[in-house]
Design a protein around this motif. Structure first.
Motif, PDB file in Angstrom:
ATOM      1  N   GLU A  29       0.830  -1.526  -0.258  1.00 56.97           N
ATOM      2  CA  GLU A  29       0.084  -0.064   0.061  1.00 56.97           C
ATOM      3  C   GLU A  29       1.166   0.984   0.005  1.00 56.97           C
ATOM      4  O   GLU A  29       0.490   2.453  -0.516  1.00 56.97           O
ATOM      5  N   HIS A  64      10.124   6.138  11.540  1.00 54.46           N
ATOM      6  CA  HIS A  64       8.704   6.518  11.905  1.00 54.46           C
ATOM      7  C   HIS A  64       7.085   5.258  11.771  1.00 54.46           C
ATOM      8  O   HIS A  64       6.415   4.827  12.085  1.00 54.46           O
ATOM      9  N   LEU A  65       7.593   4.750   9.776  1.00 53.91           N
ATOM     10  CA  LEU A  65       6.327   3.915   9.635  1.00 53.91           C
ATOM     11  C   LEU A  65       6.399   2.532  10.498  1.00 53.91           C
ATOM     12  O   LEU A  65       5.137   2.553  11.249  1.00 53.91           O
ATOM     13  N   SER A  68       4.571   3.489  14.304  1.00 53.01           N
ATOM     14  CA  SER A  68       3.427   3.726  13.753  1.00 53.01           C
ATOM     15  C   SER A  68       2.669   2.295  13.790  1.00 53.01           C
ATOM     16  O   SER A  68       1.300   1.734  14.742  1.00 53.01           O
ATOM     17  N   MET A  69       2.980   1.118  13.083  1.00 56.85           N
ATOM     18  CA  MET A  69       2.795   0.263  12.994  1.00 56.85           C
ATOM     19  C   MET A  69       2.796  -0.771  14.474  1.00 56.85           C
ATOM     20  O   MET A  69       1.857  -1.601  14.736  1.00 56.85           O
ATOM     21  N   ARG A  72       0.631  -0.356  17.667  1.00 55.08           N
ATOM     22  CA  ARG A  72      -0.657  -1.734  17.489  1.00 55.08           C
ATOM     23  C   ARG A  72      -0.900  -2.368  18.116  1.00 55.08           C
ATOM     24  O   ARG A  72      -0.057  -3.699  16.904  1.00 55.08           O
ATOM     25  N   GLU A  74      -3.138  -5.016  18.105  1.00 50.69           N
ATOM     26  CA  GLU A  74      -3.692  -5.801  17.347  1.00 50.69           C
ATOM     27  C   GLU A  74      -3.205  -6.189  15.838  1.00 50.69           C
ATOM     28  O   GLU A  74      -3.374  -7.733  14.927  1.00 50.69           O
ATOM     29  N   LEU A  75      -1.876  -5.839  15.134  1.00 55.84           N
ATOM     30  CA  LEU A  75      -1.617  -5.642  14.376  1.00 55.84           C
ATOM     31  C   LEU A  75       0.378  -7.151  14.312  1.00 55.84           C
ATOM     32  O   LEU A  75      -0.095  -7.387  12.952  1.00 55.84           O
TER      33      LEU A  75
ATOM     34  N   GLU B   6      -9.222   7.765  13.931  1.00 56.81           N
ATOM     35  CA  GLU B   6     -10.763   6.576  13.835  1.00 56.81           C
ATOM     36  C   GLU B   6     -12.327   7.208  13.900  1.00 56.81           C
ATOM     37  O   GLU B   6     -12.921   6.559  12.025  1.00 56.81           O
ATOM     38  N   GLY B  40       1.986   7.900   8.420  1.00 57.64           N
ATOM     39  CA  GLY B  40       2.581   7.319   8.792  1.00 57.64           C
ATOM     40  C   GLY B  40       1.548   6.515   9.754  1.00 57.64           C
ATOM     41  O   GLY B  40       0.824   5.945  11.136  1.00 57.64           O
ATOM     42  N   VAL B  41       0.166   7.901  10.198  1.00 56.91           N
ATOM     43  CA  VAL B  41      -1.252   7.134  11.176  1.00 56.91           C
ATOM     44  C   VAL B  41      -1.809   6.603  10.554  1.00 56.91           C
ATOM     45  O   VAL B  41      -2.600   5.655  10.788  1.00 56.91           O
ATOM     46  N   TYR B  43      -2.722   3.985   7.695  1.00 52.40           N
ATOM     47  CA  TYR B  43      -2.096   2.870   7.573  1.00 52.40           C
ATOM     48  C   TYR B  43      -2.594   1.765   8.443  1.00 52.40           C
ATOM     49  O   TYR B  43      -3.320   0.912   8.308  1.00 52.40           O
ATOM     50  N   PRO B  44      -1.697   2.041   9.821  1.00 55.36           N
ATOM     51  CA  PRO B  44      -1.614   1.458  10.821  1.00 55.36           C
ATOM     52  C   PRO B  44      -3.056   1.719  11.697  1.00 55.36           C
ATOM     53  O   PRO B  44      -3.675   0.665  12.065  1.00 55.36           O
ATOM     54  N   VAL B  45      -4.064   2.828  11.531  1.00 57.28           N
ATOM     55  CA  VAL B  45      -5.956   2.505  12.110  1.00 57.28           C
ATOM     56  C   VAL B  45      -6.045   2.146  11.075  1.00 57.28           C
ATOM     57  O   VAL B  45      -7.497   1.245  11.469  1.00 57.28           O
ATOM     58  N   HIS B  47      -5.457  -0.521   8.716  1.00 58.54           N
ATOM     59  CA  HIS B  47      -5.520  -2.212   9.892  1.00 58.54           C
ATOM     60  C   HIS B  47      -5.930  -2.438  11.079  1.00 58.54           C
ATOM     61  O   HIS B  47      -6.340  -3.572  10.767  1.00 58.54           O
ATOM     62  N   GLY B  48      -5.991  -1.828  11.685  1.00 60.34           N
ATOM     63  CA  GLY B  48      -6.428  -2.536  12.616  1.00 60.34           C
ATOM     64  C   GLY B  48      -7.903  -2.246  13.143  1.00 60.34           C
ATOM     65  O   GLY B  48      -8.473  -2.769  13.888  1.00 60.34           O
ATOM     66  N   LEU B  49      -8.563  -0.826  12.088  1.00 59.58           N
ATOM     67  CA  LEU B  49      -9.851  -0.988  12.129  1.00 59.58           C
ATOM     68  C   LEU B  49     -10.674  -2.451  11.492  1.00 59.58           C
ATOM     69  O   LEU B  49     -11.742  -2.844  11.859  1.00 59.58           O
ATOM     70  N   GLU B  50      -9.666  -3.003  10.199  1.00 61.18           N
ATOM     71  CA  GLU B  50      -9.896  -4.205   9.271  1.00 61.18           C
ATOM     72  C   GLU B  50      -9.752  -5.273  10.483  1.00 61.18           C
ATOM     73  O   GLU B  50     -10.627  -6.570  10.040  1.00 61.18           O
ATOM     74  N   ARG B  51      -8.969  -5.300  11.194  1.00 63.63           N
ATOM     75  CA  ARG B  51      -8.745  -6.232  12.474  1.00 63.63           C
ATOM     76  C   ARG B  51      -9.731  -6.635  13.766  1.00 63.63           C
ATOM     77  O   ARG B  51     -10.279  -7.847  13.442  1.00 63.63           O
ATOM     78  N   SER B  57     -11.586  -5.033   3.489  1.00 59.58           N
ATOM     79  CA  SER B  57     -11.036  -4.622   2.411  1.00 59.58           C
ATOM     80  C   SER B  57     -10.984  -5.926   1.331  1.00 59.58           C
ATOM     81  O   SER B  57     -11.767  -6.733   1.111  1.00 59.58           O
ATOM     82  N   VAL B  68      -6.213  -1.467  -3.060  1.00 59.01           N
ATOM     83  CA  VAL B  68      -6.863  -2.119  -1.773  1.00 59.01           C
ATOM     84  C   VAL B  68      -8.113  -1.120  -1.664  1.00 59.01           C
ATOM     85  O   VAL B  68      -7.882   0.254  -0.664  1.00 59.01           O
ATOM     86  N   TYR B  70     -11.220   0.267   0.840  1.00 60.16           N
ATOM     87  CA  TYR B  70     -11.708   0.068   2.163  1.00 60.16           C
ATOM     88  C   TYR B  70     -13.323   0.594   2.603  1.00 60.16           C
ATOM     89  O   TYR B  70     -13.664   1.055   1.561  1.00 60.16           O
TER      90      TYR B  70
END
Lengths: 141, 104
Positions: A29, A64-65, A68-69, A72, A74-75, B6, B40-41, B43-45, B47-51, B57, B68, B70
C-alpha cells in the motif's frame, strides 16, 4: 534524499512482530501511495526526480512508519501479543503434547494396532518354532 | 482525541469505499487542510479497524494499479455512532469551558 526503501519497511515490520500478511500489505500500500504522490507532483509540473524525492519525503522515514504500526497490538502476531504464553505455556504444552500424541494416536487407532500386534506376535511365534525345530533337528537328528 | 483518525476514516468510509491515498486527500480537503493525516497514521489505523471488524477490504485493479479499497461494516457503523457521540460530548464540554466567563 534517498528513495523510500519499501523492502526495508517490510523487513522491519516483520522484525517488530507485525503479522506477515499485514506487513506485506502495508509495504504494498505504501508503494502504491508513493506512486500516487509521484503522479500528483508530476501532474503539477514537477520533474520526475524532484517528484520522487518529494514523495519520499512526504512518506516520512521507515522508522517512523514502523513505530506507528508496531504501536498497535492487534496488528502483531500472537507470540508478540501474548509473550508469556509463548515463552512459558507453549513449551509446556509441547512437552505434554509430544509424549501424549503417540498414546492418543494409539488409542484412536486401537483396532489397527491390535491387528498389527497380533501379526507381529504370530510372526514371532512362527519364527521361534522354526528355529526351535531346526535346533532340535541338529541336536537329535 | 486519540480516536479522531478513526472517527474521520469511519465517517468517510461510511459513504463509499476508498483507498489510502484517496482517504488522505479526502480528509485534507474535507477539513480545509486543518487536519492532515500522514501515511504513518492512516495505514496502521486502517489495518487496526479491519482487524477488529470495523472495516473490510478488497483489492481492485484501477488504471493498471491494484488498490486496496476499504469500506465500513455494520460493526464499523456502530463504532462510528459511538465515536460521534463521544466527540459531541467532548466538543460540548470544551465549548462550555471556553465560553464560560469565569474561565475566559
Amino acid at each position: 534524499m534517498r528513495e523510500f526503501d519499501f523492502d526495508a519497511l517490510h523487513e522491519q515490520l516483520l522484525e517488530c512482530g507485525i503479522r506477515p500478511d499485514c506487513a506485506r500489505r502495508a509495504a504494498s500500500e505504501m508503494r502504491d501511495h508513493f506512486d500516487d504522490l509521484v503522479d500528483e507532483r508530476t501532474a503539477g509540473g514537477a520533474p520526475e526526480d524532484v517528484a520522487r524525492r518529494d514523495a519520499a519525503a512526504a512518506l516520512g522515514t521507515v522508522e517512523h512508519l514502523v513505530a506507528s504500526m508496531s504501536g498497535r497490538r492487534e496488528l502483531k502476531t500472537w507470540i508478540y501479543r501474548y509473550p508469556l504464553a509463548a515463552i512459558l505455556f507453549y513449551p509446556l504444552a509441547c512437552l505434554v503434547a509430544i509424549p501424549a500424541t503417540p498414546v492418543i494416536a494409539g488409542i484412536a487407532n486401537a483396532p489397527v494396532l491390535a491387528r498389527w500386534s497380533m501379526s507381529l506376535v504370530a510372526a514371532g511365534v512362527l519364527t521361534a518354532t522354526l528355529l526351535l525345530t531346526l535346533q532340535l533337528l541338529i541336536l537329535f537328528g | 482525541m486519540s480516536g479522531v483518525p478513526e472517527l474521520l476514516l469511519l465517517r468517510l468510509l461510511d459513504d463509499r469505499e476508498m483507498y489510502g491515498y484517496e482517504l488522505v486527500r479526502a480528509i485534507r480537503e474535507a477539513t480545509g487542510e486543518a487536519i492532515s493525516l500522514g501515511e504513518g497514521v492512516i495505514y496502521p489505523v486502517l489495518h487496526g479497524l479491519e482487524r477488529n471488524g470495523s472495516l473490510r477490504s478488497r483489492r481492485r485493479s484501477v488504471g493498471g494499479r491494484t488498490r486496496v479499497y476499504y469500506s465500513a461494516t455494520k460493526k464499523g457503523r456502530q463504532r462510528l455512532a459511538g465515536l460521534q457521540d463521544e466527540w459531541h460530548r467532548i466538543r460540548t464540554g470544551v465549548a462550555s469551558v471556553l465560553e464560560s466567563p469565569g474561565h475566559a
